[in-house]
Scaffold this active site. Structure first.
Site, mmCIF file in Angstrom:
data_model
loop_
_atom_site.group_PDB
_atom_site.id
_atom_site.type_symbol
_atom_site.label_atom_id
_atom_site.label_comp_id
_atom_site.label_asym_id
_atom_site.label_seq_id
_atom_site.Cartn_x
_atom_site.Cartn_y
_atom_site.Cartn_z
ATOM 1 N N GLN A 286 -42.201 10.069 13.805
ATOM 2 C CA GLN A 286 -41.345 9.873 14.979
ATOM 3 C C GLN A 286 -41.928 8.870 15.968
ATOM 4 O OE1 GLN A 286 -38.412 10.856 14.836
ATOM 5 N NE2 GLN A 286 -38.228 12.863 13.872
ATOM 6 N N PRO B 114 -33.817 17.249 18.379
ATOM 7 C CA PRO B 114 -32.875 18.089 17.626
ATOM 8 C C PRO B 114 -32.963 17.848 16.132
ATOM 9 C CG PRO B 114 -31.729 16.230 18.615
ATOM 10 C CD PRO B 114 -33.160 16.143 19.073
ATOM 11 N N ASP C 65 -28.726 17.975 15.968
ATOM 12 C CA ASP C 65 -28.375 16.604 15.653
ATOM 13 C C ASP C 65 -27.226 16.683 14.667
ATOM 14 O OD1 ASP C 65 -28.500 13.912 15.583
ATOM 15 O OD2 ASP C 65 -30.563 13.786 14.886
ATOM 16 N N TRP D 273 -38.002 8.789 16.949
ATOM 17 C CA TRP D 273 -37.517 9.434 18.174
ATOM 18 C C TRP D 273 -38.358 9.076 19.403
ATOM 19 C CZ3 TRP D 273 -38.618 14.539 20.757
ATOM 20 C CH2 TRP D 273 -37.625 14.853 21.674
ATOM 21 N N LYS E 192 -38.196 20.347 -3.230
ATOM 22 C CA LYS E 192 -37.426 21.524 -3.629
ATOM 23 C C LYS E 192 -37.257 21.582 -5.135
ATOM 24 C CE LYS E 192 -34.442 22.864 0.138
ATOM 25 N NZ LYS E 192 -33.342 22.264 0.843
ATOM 26 N N TRP F 286 -29.612 7.229 16.187
ATOM 27 C CA TRP F 286 -30.851 7.243 16.967
ATOM 28 C C TRP F 286 -30.607 6.885 18.429
ATOM 29 C CZ3 TRP F 286 -34.874 9.715 15.384
ATOM 30 C CH2 TRP F 286 -35.057 9.907 14.013
ATOM 31 N N LYS G 238 -45.584 15.175 -1.950
ATOM 32 C CA LYS G 238 -44.541 15.570 -1.023
ATOM 33 C C LYS G 238 -43.985 16.925 -1.458
ATOM 34 C CE LYS G 238 -41.232 12.758 1.455
ATOM 35 N NZ LYS G 238 -40.365 11.598 1.506
#
Ligand SMILES: [Zn+2]
Length: 939
Positions: free
Chosen positions: A567, A49, A88, A571, A607, A531, A604
């Site tokens: 991850q 999620p 999440d 995750w 924005k 987590w 990276k």
């Protein structure tokens, strides 16, 4: 479908994609694609999620594309692939957002003054602000997922399952309460786990003074132990120094003083003359005593606690500094060594990173502020040997950016050390793509993982379900469900009414911690590390074991998960830990790990720097299929980094979809479409058709194999190459046959190949494939409900494929020989001689080849390697024929420019007509030619 094929004109891809989306919606195609498959043949996929605190970025689009491509593939293979969206909701990111938004100052104190109930309510309202925007973008991406029945980690059902899982872990003895030195954010007042720090590389390079301190040895005049450190603030409480017992140390005389340091670190001394007066081992230094720099905590010291003593431990190295280190409780090794040696353990920093009241003079100051003051003070006392700028990287809080420090904190842990052998052995049955992660990054992570700190002193999360006896910390009750909470609650009426179990609803409720109901326990304030929730997702999303018990157990573990590479430490790791501990098996069978998408310049995506194009702009310009195929065919699908390139998306649009569209247009314009899309039930007579049918079977086999191995890159690249092969080889060499009057056979082969190709492309480019289906088959059904093609060996002719490959290589060589000789392809030549290790192709293939390279004869002979000779001598007949071909082409170009239709008859003037060719030119170009000053159309 409102879009029909417009011949010769590349379509507006984004526009017809919107039309396909509309079709799927009204047709309910996604639901059909799930429910039409048998319930007992499932392919289970777990969706990691996302947080909905911002709009989807390329990372999300990549993940969502992968999570669409693979399930679409298995659906076409006949499996029922249910896909439910998840959100999440808990954790620090959202808490920090609310703190900023509501301008809550003072960290935790500020939140508590504001009110946990109001604070959590604000989080709850904020968390799904953007859900409809997400749904719009994810749907536009073509991802099929059930948004309506989504799960949220803040659902009471989800949280209740997390409680259940935790109690299971506790009962299986995989949970303990301890005190550990862990990275701590003083601003958020919370510890952070190692994988949270490691995940997004939250390290910052800093240059700050590193100081070499002098510790006066007791009873040895003018003699000092030298110890080097970058953290002056914990020099305030340095009760011991450590040496390595096996290292060699020296006592040196420099100017009027004696210094002790590691022999291999003599270079650390100031650039002044010195003399070594004694060599010793670390063992010799053990237990010698020194004078403390500060002693603010003398009053708290037990008689048996030691201070001012040198201890020895292997963790000390001589890689930098002096080979002698200062010990304080703010280091993992320090804490352990001090505990083992009975040294006084002092914590002089509060939970906001400020010095406690005992530290007279500096109380209330933050540790970073106090650093220069400590050094200044020691300098006046002549206890600083040297100070130099030192560049190193320091961990920062991944949310608020505050520099972290190690602090000894009470915390709850999952005993990863105890689980480790099982975690490692259960990884063996997991299929990783790319494969190297299995025994590389993931296994290494399992080997080195510290115990998992699962408690967080925060607010917006699943509260830890532990109620403790206020006067005896060792006595507590863990509840594993709402029912159990109600059963043991002291305030039964309040408990009965509970529908939500966030902190504001249960913190006030007490629980009987003993079965005799004599001791009222209060809840420990901590919430779970979020987590734990993500790791519990496989069972918590379906409210197991309170609901869906049989379904969950029958379908566990999942066949597929996919996320980006970080991850592996997050995750994938937390799911693996929870699953192995709770169910004794891994939670997923196959894991596809993607890389990270960076901006075009390799930085990276940011924005604020605006160094990447907005995803929706890309989608509206090139179409989603181009973006999807770009991502799926890139190295990012092999776990590598991808520098996003707008140009590459544009190239895919042009080189795949426009070309494919042109091929399709040609089919519509010239093929006999009345034969329909059916598998040819005859033995193909033309070698090009035999070859195409065979290549198609090989393509099906190769793409299927790649997809079964989760090698999406290979599958998509294979498909893209085939589009090119159909266009630049099959179609180019088959144009005349397709245009011819008797074209039923070739039309059937061609149409069948185009449709099969669309089916193979359907998971990757779901829109374009759908458009092809609706144009070739019918506009009321969907290609996504069709079955994945199966290779039919009946059509397989490996020797034709091999020979065709060799022919294509030879053709390429002949074309380059022509170029070298300055002979256009339209100029016929007498002969080409090919020498090749591959046996001579069938006569009809040689004839096709002769046409393609425009020679009268191709001679093929056996030899060691491919070699081509071209007879470039021009006879007058060949010259005239060349001129005739040139004229024909020029007339065709002229006709096209004038916008003439194929059947329009015209009159043309030309300065000359090659002798003997007039009739053929006139027929082929539908024109009447007369002599005139220049080439032009008269009427
Ligand atoms: Zn922080």
């Amino acid at each position: 479908m409102k879009n029909q094929v417009i011949l010769g004109q590349a379509p507006n891809f984004p526009e017809f994609e919107e039309a396909v989306l509309e079709f799927w919606q009204t047709d309910n195609t996604f639901v059909k694609s799930v429910t039409s498959k048998p319930a007992d043949k499932t392919y289970i996929f777990y969706d990691g999620p996302p947080f909905a605190t911002g709009l989807p970025h390329y990372g999300h689009l990549l993940a969502s594309t992968t999570k669409d491509v693979v399930p679409r593939y298995w659906t076409m293979k006949g499996y029922r692939v249910e896909r439910v969206w998840g959100w999440d909701c808990h954790g620090l990111p959202i808490e920090n957002m609310i703190e900023q938004k509501l301008e809550i100052k003072g960290g935790k104190k500020g939140i508590e003054a504001f009110g946990i109930d109001k604070f959590n309510d604000a989080c709850r309202r904020e968390v799904l602000q953007l859900d409809s925007e997400w749904e719009k973008i994810i749907s536009r991406l073509g991802r099929w997922v059930d948004f309506k029945n989504n799960y949220k980690t803040m659902d009471t059902t989800f949280m209740e399952s997390v409680w259940w899982g935790f109690k299971q872990l506790y009962e299986k003895d995989y949970v303990y309460e301890g005190r550990k030195v862990i990275l701590y954010c003083p601003r958020c007042s919370t510890p952070l786990s190692n994988f949270e720090i490691a995940m997004d590389n939250s390290y910052k390079d800093v240059t700050e003074p590193a100081t070499t301190y002098k510790y006066k040895v007791v009873d040895q005049p003018d003699t000092y132990l030298l110890a080097w450190s970058t953290t002056p603030w914990n020099k305030i409480v340095t009760p011991a120094l450590a040496v390595n017992p096996d290292l060699s140390y020296v006592k040196v005389k420099q100017e009027d003083e004696y210094y002790l340091l590691a022999e291999s670190r003599l270079s650390h001394l100031k650039d002044l003359p010195y003399e070594v007066v004694e060599t010793l081992t670390g063992k010799d230094l053990e237990n010698i005593t020194f004078e403390l720099h500060f002693d603010f905590y003398a009053a708290d010291r037990n008689p048996q606690e030691k201070v001012g003593v040198v201890v020895a431990d292997e963790f000390v190295t001589a890689e930098e500094g002096t080979g002698i280190v200062t010990l304080a409780v703010y280091g993992e090794d320090d804490y352990r060594v001090m505990k083992n040696n009975g040294i006084q353990l002092v914590e002089h920093v509060d939970e906001e990173g400020c010095l406690k009241a005992e530290v007279a003079g500096w109380a209330g100051m933050s540790i970073l502020k106090v650093n220069p003051l400590v050094d200044a003070e020691l300098k006046t006392r002549n206890l600083i040997y040297d100070q130099q700028p030192h560049a190193h990287s320091v961990a920062t809080c991944y949310r608020c950016g505050t520099r972290l420090y190690y602090a000894p904190l009470p915390a709850w842990f999952i005993d990863v050390a105890k689980l480790r052998p099982k975690l490692i052995s259960h990884n063996e049955s997991v299929n990783w793509f790319p494969q190297h992660l299995k025994h590389g990054r993931f296994k290494k992570g399992l080997e080195n993982a510290p115990d998992w700190n699962i408690s967080r002193s925060r607010y917006w999360g699943t509260p830890m379900p532990i109620w403790r006896n206020p006067s005896d910390a060792s006595q507590f009750r863990i509840v594993d469900s709402l029912a159990e909470l109600k059963k043991w609650a002291v305030q039964t009426a309040a408990a009965e009414k509970l529908t939500d179990i966030h902190r504001e609803f249960i913190d006030e409720i007490e629980v009987w911690v003993d079965d005799a109901r004599t001791i009222k326990g209060t809840r420990i304030p901590e919430v779970f590390d979020c987590w734990v929730e993500s790791g519990s997702m496989p069972f918590a999303a379906s409210h197991y074991p309170f609901e869906n018990r049989e379904v969950f157990e029958a379908r566990y573990p999942a066949q597929f998960v996919s996320e980006y590479i970080a991850q592996t430490r997050a995750w994938f790791y937390t799911m693996h830990v929870m699953s192995v501990a709770l169910f004794g098996k891994p939670s997923f069978e196959n894991v596809l790990t993607t890389g990270t998408i960076l901006a075009a310049d390799g930085n990276k995506m940011s924005k604020s720097k605006k160094n990447y194009p907005d995803p929706m702009t890309i989608i509206n310009q090139f179409g989603v299929d181009s973006l999807r195929l770009y991502l799926m065919s890139s190295a990012v699908m092999k776990g590598e980094n991808l520098n996003f390139s707008e140009k590459d998306v544009s190239d895919i649009r042009r080189n795949v979809f426009v070309i494919w569209w042109n091929v399709l247009s040609f089919y519509h314009q010239f093929a006999d479409t009345s034969v329909g899309i059916t598998k040819p039930d005859f033995e193909t007579t033309h070698v090009m058709d035999t070859w195409l049918m065979s290549r198609l079977q090989s393509l099906i086999t190769e793409v299927t194999k790649s997809m079964d191995n989760y090698d999406v890159v290979r599958a998509s690249r294979t498909l893209m190459a085939f589009v090119d092969e159909v266009s630049t080889w099959y179609l180019r060499l088959s144009r005349e046959r397709i245009k011819a009057a008797d074209n039923r056979e070739v039309s059937q082969v061609f149409g069948y190949a185009l449709y099969t190709l669309a089916q193979l492309f359907a998971p990757f480019a779901p829109f374009f494939s759908e458009a092809i289906h609706q144009q070739l088959v019918d506009n009321k059904t969907s290609i996504h409900l069709s079955d994945w093609p199966i290779a039919d060996t009946k059509y397989l002719h490996p020797e034709v494929e091999t020979k065709m490959t060799e022919v294509r290589r030879a053709v390429e060589k002949i074309h380059s020989l022509r170029k070298e000789a300055g002979l256009k392809v339209r100029q016929p030549l007498t002969k080409a001689t090919v020498t090749s290790p591959v046996a001579a192709p069938l006569a009809n293939l040689l004839a096709v080849m002769a046409l393609e390279v425009n020679v009268k004869v191709v001679a093929w002979q056996k030899g060691e390697e491919l070699n081509v000779e071209l007879d470039t001598a021009l006879t007058s007949e060949l010259k005239t024929e060349g001129e005739a071909r040139e004229l024909m082409r020029n007339i065709q170009v002229m006709r096209k420019k004038a916008g003439l239709q194929a059947e329009d008859q015209v009159t043309v003037t030309a300065p000359a007509i090659p002798q003997g060719w007039q009739a053929e030119i006139e027929t082929k170009t539908k024109s009447k030619i007369t002599i005139g000053p220049e080439l032009s159309i008269v009427q």
